[in-house]
Design a protein around this motif. Structure first.
Motif, PDB file in Angstrom:
ATOM      1  N   GLN A   1       0.831  -1.204   0.000  1.00  0.00           N
ATOM      2  CA  GLN A   1       0.000   0.000   0.000  1.00  0.00           C
ATOM      3  C   GLN A   1       0.869   1.260   0.000  1.00  0.00           C
ATOM      4  OE1 GLN A   1      -2.672  -0.516   3.350  1.00  0.00           O
ATOM      5  NE2 GLN A   1      -3.993  -1.882   2.172  1.00  0.00           N
ATOM      6  N   GLY A   2       1.954   1.212  -0.778  1.00  0.00           N
ATOM      7  CA  GLY A   2       2.832   2.369  -0.952  1.00  0.00           C
ATOM      8  C   GLY A   2       3.936   2.516   0.070  1.00  0.00           C
ATOM      9  N   SER A   3       3.925   1.717   1.134  1.00  0.00           N
ATOM     10  CA  SER A   3       4.965   1.808   2.170  1.00  0.00           C
ATOM     11  C   SER A   3       6.004   0.711   1.965  1.00  0.00           C
ATOM     12  CB  SER A   3       4.352   1.640   3.560  1.00  0.00           C
ATOM     13  OG  SER A   3       3.510   2.715   3.861  1.00  0.00           O
ATOM     14  N   PRO A   4       7.287   1.014   2.228  1.00  0.00           N
ATOM     15  CA  PRO A   4       8.306  -0.040   2.124  1.00  0.00           C
ATOM     16  C   PRO A   4       8.038  -1.128   3.160  1.00  0.00           C
ATOM     17  CG  PRO A   4       9.334   2.114   2.560  1.00  0.00           C
ATOM     18  CD  PRO A   4       7.853   2.295   2.621  1.00  0.00           C
ATOM     19  N   ALA A   5       7.756  -2.324   2.663  1.00  0.00           N
ATOM     20  CA  ALA A   5       7.423  -3.449   3.535  1.00  0.00           C
ATOM     21  C   ALA A   5       8.571  -4.439   3.660  1.00  0.00           C
ATOM     22  CB  ALA A   5       6.186  -4.166   3.002  1.00  0.00           C
ATOM     23  N   GLY A   6       9.437  -4.471   2.667  1.00  0.00           N
ATOM     24  CA  GLY A   6      10.554  -5.398   2.671  1.00  0.00           C
ATOM     25  C   GLY A   6      11.487  -5.070   1.530  1.00  0.00           C
ATOM     26  N   TYR A   7      12.637  -5.717   1.545  1.00  0.00           N
ATOM     27  CA  TYR A   7      13.589  -5.469   0.462  1.00  0.00           C
ATOM     28  C   TYR A   7      14.548  -6.630   0.324  1.00  0.00           C
ATOM     29  CZ  TYR A   7      17.849  -4.260   3.187  1.00  0.00           C
ATOM     30  OH  TYR A   7      18.965  -4.283   3.977  1.00  0.00           O
ATOM     31  N   PHE A   8      15.244  -6.605  -0.823  1.00  0.00           N
ATOM     32  CA  PHE A   8      16.370  -7.508  -0.988  1.00  0.00           C
ATOM     33  C   PHE A   8      17.426  -6.842  -1.838  1.00  0.00           C
ATOM     34  CE2 PHE A   8      13.355  -8.847  -4.312  1.00  0.00           C
ATOM     35  CZ  PHE A   8      14.140  -8.908  -5.459  1.00  0.00           C
ATOM     36  N   GLU A   9      18.663  -7.195  -1.537  1.00  0.00           N
ATOM     37  CA  GLU A   9      19.803  -6.759  -2.329  1.00  0.00           C
ATOM     38  C   GLU A   9      20.436  -7.996  -2.937  1.00  0.00           C
ATOM     39  OE1 GLU A   9      21.239  -2.889   0.309  1.00  0.00           O
ATOM     40  OE2 GLU A   9      22.458  -4.711   0.341  1.00  0.00           O
ATOM     41  N   LEU A  10      20.785  -7.889  -4.204  1.00  0.00           N
ATOM     42  CA  LEU A  10      21.520  -8.941  -4.889  1.00  0.00           C
ATOM     43  C   LEU A  10      22.915  -8.413  -5.191  1.00  0.00           C
ATOM     44  CD1 LEU A  10      18.882 -10.186  -7.508  1.00  0.00           C
ATOM     45  CD2 LEU A  10      19.348 -11.096  -5.218  1.00  0.00           C
ATOM     46  N   GLN A  11      23.902  -9.237  -4.893  1.00  0.00           N
ATOM     47  CA  GLN A  11      25.287  -8.842  -5.136  1.00  0.00           C
ATOM     48  C   GLN A  11      25.938  -9.882  -6.042  1.00  0.00           C
ATOM     49  OE1 GLN A  11      27.872  -8.394  -1.668  1.00  0.00           O
ATOM     50  NE2 GLN A  11      28.690  -6.562  -2.629  1.00  0.00           N
ATOM     51  N   SER A  12      26.438  -9.411  -7.174  1.00  0.00           N
ATOM     52  CA  SER A  12      27.091 -10.282  -8.143  1.00  0.00           C
ATOM     53  C   SER A  12      28.532 -10.543  -7.707  1.00  0.00           C
ATOM     54  CB  SER A  12      27.071  -9.630  -9.527  1.00  0.00           C
ATOM     55  OG  SER A  12      27.777 -10.423 -10.452  1.00  0.00           O
ATOM     56  N   GLN A  13      28.884 -11.814  -7.704  1.00  0.00           N
ATOM     57  CA  GLN A  13      30.241 -12.244  -7.376  1.00  0.00           C
ATOM     58  C   GLN A  13      30.673 -13.217  -8.456  1.00  0.00           C
ATOM     59  OE1 GLN A  13      29.203 -13.955  -3.640  1.00  0.00           O
ATOM     60  NE2 GLN A  13      29.057 -11.992  -2.602  1.00  0.00           N
ATOM     61  N   ASN A  14      31.057 -12.669  -9.614  1.00  0.00           N
ATOM     62  CA  ASN A  14      31.361 -13.446 -10.814  1.00  0.00           C
ATOM     63  C   ASN A  14      30.086 -14.163 -11.271  1.00  0.00           C
ATOM     64  OD1 ASN A  14      34.093 -12.603 -10.863  1.00  0.00           O
ATOM     65  ND2 ASN A  14      34.550 -14.106  -9.281  1.00  0.00           N
ATOM     66  N   ASP A  15      30.081 -15.502 -11.275  1.00  0.00           N
ATOM     67  CA  ASP A  15      28.897 -16.234 -11.718  1.00  0.00           C
ATOM     68  C   ASP A  15      27.908 -16.515 -10.587  1.00  0.00           C
ATOM     69  OD1 ASP A  15      29.791 -16.334 -14.334  1.00  0.00           O
ATOM     70  OD2 ASP A  15      30.737 -18.288 -14.099  1.00  0.00           O
ATOM     71  N   ASP A  16      28.301 -16.208  -9.348  1.00  0.00           N
ATOM     72  CA  ASP A  16      27.422 -16.391  -8.198  1.00  0.00           C
ATOM     73  C   ASP A  16      26.687 -15.088  -7.920  1.00  0.00           C
ATOM     74  OD1 ASP A  16      28.428 -18.924  -7.894  1.00  0.00           O
ATOM     75  OD2 ASP A  16      29.519 -18.512  -6.044  1.00  0.00           O
ATOM     76  N   ILE A  17      25.421 -15.199  -7.563  1.00  0.00           N
ATOM     77  CA  ILE A  17      24.662 -14.046  -7.098  1.00  0.00           C
ATOM     78  C   ILE A  17      24.250 -14.347  -5.660  1.00  0.00           C
ATOM     79  CG2 ILE A  17      22.645 -12.559  -7.387  1.00  0.00           C
ATOM     80  CD1 ILE A  17      24.501 -12.348  -9.796  1.00  0.00           C
ATOM     81  N   GLU A  18      24.654 -13.470  -4.750  1.00  0.00           N
ATOM     82  CA  GLU A  18      24.273 -13.608  -3.351  1.00  0.00           C
ATOM     83  C   GLU A  18      23.051 -12.743  -3.068  1.00  0.00           C
ATOM     84  OE1 GLU A  18      25.855 -12.753   1.191  1.00  0.00           O
ATOM     85  OE2 GLU A  18      27.061 -12.057  -0.498  1.00  0.00           O
ATOM     86  N   ILE A  19      22.090 -13.301  -2.375  1.00  0.00           N
ATOM     87  CA  ILE A  19      21.024 -12.493  -1.791  1.00  0.00           C
ATOM     88  C   ILE A  19      21.660 -11.937  -0.520  1.00  0.00           C
ATOM     89  CG2 ILE A  19      18.685 -12.435  -0.859  1.00  0.00           C
ATOM     90  CD1 ILE A  19      18.149 -15.012  -2.554  1.00  0.00           C
ATOM     91  N   SER A  20      22.252 -10.759  -0.643  1.00  0.00           N
ATOM     92  CA  SER A  20      23.078 -10.247   0.453  1.00  0.00           C
ATOM     93  C   SER A  20      22.247  -9.751   1.626  1.00  0.00           C
ATOM     94  CB  SER A  20      24.046  -9.170  -0.042  1.00  0.00           C
ATOM     95  OG  SER A  20      23.386  -8.157  -0.731  1.00  0.00           O
ATOM     96  N   TYR A  21      21.096  -9.156   1.344  1.00  0.00           N
ATOM     97  CA  TYR A  21      20.159  -8.778   2.398  1.00  0.00           C
ATOM     98  C   TYR A  21      18.751  -9.064   1.929  1.00  0.00           C
ATOM     99  CZ  TYR A  21      23.887  -6.849   5.095  1.00  0.00           C
ATOM    100  OH  TYR A  21      25.033  -6.743   5.828  1.00  0.00           O
ATOM    101  N   PHE A  22      17.938  -9.554   2.850  1.00  0.00           N
ATOM    102  CA  PHE A  22      16.551  -9.896   2.565  1.00  0.00           C
ATOM    103  C   PHE A  22      15.779  -9.761   3.860  1.00  0.00           C
ATOM    104  CE2 PHE A  22      13.017 -12.806   2.755  1.00  0.00           C
ATOM    105  CZ  PHE A  22      12.377 -12.584   1.553  1.00  0.00           C
ATOM    106  N   GLY A  23      14.647  -9.087   3.823  1.00  0.00           N
ATOM    107  CA  GLY A  23      13.856  -9.013   5.037  1.00  0.00           C
ATOM    108  C   GLY A  23      12.571  -8.234   4.868  1.00  0.00           C
ATOM    109  N   LEU A  24      11.691  -8.447   5.813  1.00  0.00           N
ATOM    110  CA  LEU A  24      10.428  -7.713   5.895  1.00  0.00           C
ATOM    111  C   LEU A  24      10.441  -6.863   7.158  1.00  0.00           C
ATOM    112  CD1 LEU A  24       7.831 -10.526   5.099  1.00  0.00           C
ATOM    113  CD2 LEU A  24       8.403  -8.578   3.636  1.00  0.00           C
ATOM    114  N   ALA A  25       9.820  -5.697   7.065  1.00  0.00           N
ATOM    115  CA  ALA A  25       9.648  -4.856   8.248  1.00  0.00           C
ATOM    116  C   ALA A  25       8.599  -5.488   9.156  1.00  0.00           C
ATOM    117  CB  ALA A  25       9.224  -3.452   7.827  1.00  0.00           C
ATOM    118  N   GLU A  26       8.747  -5.275  10.430  1.00  0.00           N
ATOM    119  CA  GLU A  26       7.904  -5.931  11.427  1.00  0.00           C
ATOM    120  C   GLU A  26       6.397  -5.800  11.170  1.00  0.00           C
ATOM    121  OE1 GLU A  26       7.937  -6.638  16.213  1.00  0.00           O
ATOM    122  OE2 GLU A  26       8.852  -4.827  15.415  1.00  0.00           O
ATOM    123  N   PRO A  27       5.874  -4.628  10.786  1.00  0.00           N
ATOM    124  CA  PRO A  27       4.416  -4.546  10.593  1.00  0.00           C
ATOM    125  C   PRO A  27       3.878  -5.412   9.451  1.00  0.00           C
ATOM    126  CG  PRO A  27       5.396  -2.340  10.700  1.00  0.00           C
ATOM    127  CD  PRO A  27       6.518  -3.328  10.632  1.00  0.00           C
TER     128      PRO A  27
END
Length: 164
Positions: free
Chosen positions: A83-109
């Motif tokens: 509903q327009g508010s940031p509820a969660g996010y993820f960051e992807l970080q490229s490490q050559n052929d590997d992609i790490e989900i470096s951060y992933f989470g939902l806000a408490e509400p």
């Protein structure tokens, strides 16, 4: 007082066919990539969402450190808006052929609204779309009680476990 041991699990997926996809079914939840990089937004999300999970390693970073990290071409950011508010996010970080989900989470509400599985599905899908040969992530006993189960429910498999 002794510090409680923390178990860390490293999980991976080596083929896009292993993804057990959960689609976004709630029309109030939209996942969008932040193509205009602004390190301040990464820092805000890290602090806002990570506070409840004791993410502390980057809290003391300077603006220059945040800029070097967040505005690097090897890092991409997506935000799930409820509903327009940031509820969660993820960051992807490229490490050559590997992609790490470096951060992933939902806000408490927004925990418990059925958003975690579809946000994680988007993270894994975007990693494969970015050209990954392998997608990986780590979680630990400090994370939400359902974090490990969510990763495994999407098809990620544990390849390493350690207790500190």
């Amino acid at each position: 007082m002794a510090k409680e041991a923390v178990t860390i699990w490293s999980l991976e997926m080596t083929s896009p066919e292993e993804l057990i996809h959960k689609s976004v079914t709630n029309p109030d939840f939209v996942i969008q990539e932040c193509q205009a990089k602004q390190f301040q937004f990464n820092r805000f999300l890290y602090s806002y969402i990570g506070k409840q999970w004791e993410w502390t390693d980057k809290l003391a970073w300077s603006d220059d450190q945040w800029c070097d990290y967040a505005e690097n071409d090897n890092l991409r950011l997506w935000v799930g808006y409820y509903q327009g508010s940031p509820a969660g996010y993820f960051e992807l970080q490229s490490q050559n052929d590997d992609i790490e989900i470096s951060y992933f989470g939902l806000a408490e509400p927004f925990i418990g609204k059925g958003l975690g599985g579809c946000l994680l599905s988007a993270a894994i899908s975007e990693a494969w779309n970015w050209g990954a040969k392998r997608v990986w992530v780590h979680t630990c006993t400090l994370d939400h009680d359902y974090a490990l189960r969510n990763y495994q429910s999407r098809g990620l498999k544990i390849y390493k476990e350690e207790t500190c």
